[in-house]
Design an enzyme around this catalytic site. Structure first.
Site, PDB file in Angstrom:
ATOM      1  N   ASN A   1       0.827  -1.211   0.000  1.00  0.00           N
ATOM      2  CA  ASN A   1       0.000   0.000   0.000  1.00  0.00           C
ATOM      3  C   ASN A   1       0.863   1.264   0.000  1.00  0.00           C
ATOM      4  O   ASN A   1       1.967   1.285   0.544  1.00  0.00           O
ATOM      5  CB  ASN A   1      -1.028  -0.002   1.132  1.00  0.00           C
ATOM      6  CG  ASN A   1      -0.447  -0.181   2.515  1.00  0.00           C
ATOM      7  OD1 ASN A   1       0.576  -0.803   2.693  1.00  0.00           O
ATOM      8  ND2 ASN A   1      -1.126   0.363   3.513  1.00  0.00           N
TER       9      ASN A   1
ATOM     10  N   GLU B   1       0.334   5.253   0.747  1.00  0.00           N
ATOM     11  CA  GLU B   1      -0.569   6.296   1.259  1.00  0.00           C
ATOM     12  C   GLU B   1      -0.137   7.678   0.780  1.00  0.00           C
ATOM     13  O   GLU B   1       0.872   7.841   0.075  1.00  0.00           O
ATOM     14  CB  GLU B   1      -0.639   6.194   2.784  1.00  0.00           C
ATOM     15  CG  GLU B   1      -1.240   4.851   3.203  1.00  0.00           C
ATOM     16  CD  GLU B   1      -1.537   4.732   4.686  1.00  0.00           C
ATOM     17  OE1 GLU B   1      -1.032   5.541   5.493  1.00  0.00           O
ATOM     18  OE2 GLU B   1      -2.302   3.803   5.044  1.00  0.00           O
TER      19      GLU B   1
ATOM     20  N   CYS C   1      -4.184   0.734  -2.313  1.00  0.00           N
ATOM     21  CA  CYS C   1      -4.049  -0.535  -1.593  1.00  0.00           C
ATOM     22  C   CYS C   1      -2.962  -1.408  -2.221  1.00  0.00           C
ATOM     23  O   CYS C   1      -2.617  -1.266  -3.404  1.00  0.00           O
ATOM     24  CB  CYS C   1      -5.359  -1.303  -1.639  1.00  0.00           C
ATOM     25  SG  CYS C   1      -6.667  -0.588  -0.638  1.00  0.00           S
TER      26      CYS C   1
ATOM     27  N   GLU D   1      -3.157  -4.569  -3.078  1.00  0.00           N
ATOM     28  CA  GLU D   1      -3.638  -5.411  -4.179  1.00  0.00           C
ATOM     29  C   GLU D   1      -3.727  -4.610  -5.476  1.00  0.00           C
ATOM     30  O   GLU D   1      -3.381  -5.101  -6.552  1.00  0.00           O
ATOM     31  CB  GLU D   1      -5.029  -5.983  -3.850  1.00  0.00           C
ATOM     32  CG  GLU D   1      -5.102  -6.791  -2.568  1.00  0.00           C
ATOM     33  CD  GLU D   1      -5.450  -5.947  -1.344  1.00  0.00           C
ATOM     34  OE1 GLU D   1      -4.922  -4.833  -1.207  1.00  0.00           O
ATOM     35  OE2 GLU D   1      -6.248  -6.424  -0.528  1.00  0.00           O
TER      36      GLU D   1
ATOM     37  N   CYS E   1     -10.240  -5.107   0.107  1.00  0.00           N
ATOM     38  CA  CYS E   1     -11.356  -4.154   0.170  1.00  0.00           C
ATOM     39  C   CYS E   1     -12.201  -4.265  -1.101  1.00  0.00           C
ATOM     40  O   CYS E   1     -11.808  -4.907  -2.084  1.00  0.00           O
ATOM     41  CB  CYS E   1     -10.832  -2.728   0.366  1.00  0.00           C
ATOM     42  SG  CYS E   1     -10.267  -1.927  -1.157  1.00  0.00           S
TER      43      CYS E   1
ATOM     44  N   CYS F   1     -10.527  -3.198  -4.369  1.00  0.00           N
ATOM     45  CA  CYS F   1      -9.495  -4.147  -4.806  1.00  0.00           C
ATOM     46  C   CYS F   1     -10.103  -5.425  -5.387  1.00  0.00           C
ATOM     47  O   CYS F   1      -9.531  -6.030  -6.291  1.00  0.00           O
ATOM     48  CB  CYS F   1      -8.552  -4.477  -3.654  1.00  0.00           C
ATOM     49  SG  CYS F   1      -7.427  -3.115  -3.291  1.00  0.00           S
TER      50      CYS F   1
END
Ligand code: THU
Length: 140
Positions: free
Chosen positions: A44, A46, A55, A57, A93, A96
């Site tokens: 990930n 940010e 993310c 993935e 999530c 993803c």
């Protein structure tokens, strides 16, 4: 091609080490296994504008696409935890799941998703995480 589950999880764990997550401190790594044996990973990423976080993935899928991969996705391992501590199982999530579905549906596969936690590994097919998915086949 058979890389085993533990090796893919190890790749996800290594990728997790590259997470840039200074805001949530939640470090996530993902590893994608392809039918030809190749493994592509992501972590990930940010942003100071919090809502722009990418993310693990999604990072991994972007990396795979940039390498020219268009399908053949057979397995995914995801691991995430607060920095320094192993925690509960992490499932991808919603966004993803959709991003993974694009790559899977391009090659007509239904990859197994290994969601790794400190105590257990939850094994799910992408179709179970995202039933009745909308994807490239709908636009064909
Ligand atoms: N995150 C992932 O990388 N993958 C998921 O499936 C769930 C959430 C990241 C996004 C954000 O950087 C941090 O975890 C906390 O939500």
């Amino acid at each position: 091609m058979m890389l085993n589950r533990d090796a893919l999880i190890a790749a996800a764990r290594t990728a997790q080490g590259a997470a840039y997550a200074p805001y949530s401190n939640f470090h996530v790594g993902a590893a994608l296994l392809f039918a030809d044996g190749s493994v592509v990973t992501g972590a990930n990423v940010e942003n100071a504008s919090y809502g722009l976080a990418l993310c693990a993935e999604t990072s991994a899928v972007a990396q795979a696409m940039n390498r020219g991969l268009r399908g053949g996705l057979v397995a995914v391992a995801v691991i995430g935890s607060m920095a320094g501590a192993d925690g509960p199982v992490v499932t991808p999530c919603g966004r993803c799941r959709q991003v993974l579905n694009e790559l899977a549906q391009l090659g007509g596969t239904d990859p197994v998703i290994w969601c790794v936690g400190a105590e257990e590994v939850l094994e799910l097919k992408l179709s179970a995480l995202l039933p009745h998915a909308f994807g490239p086949a709908n636009l064909g």
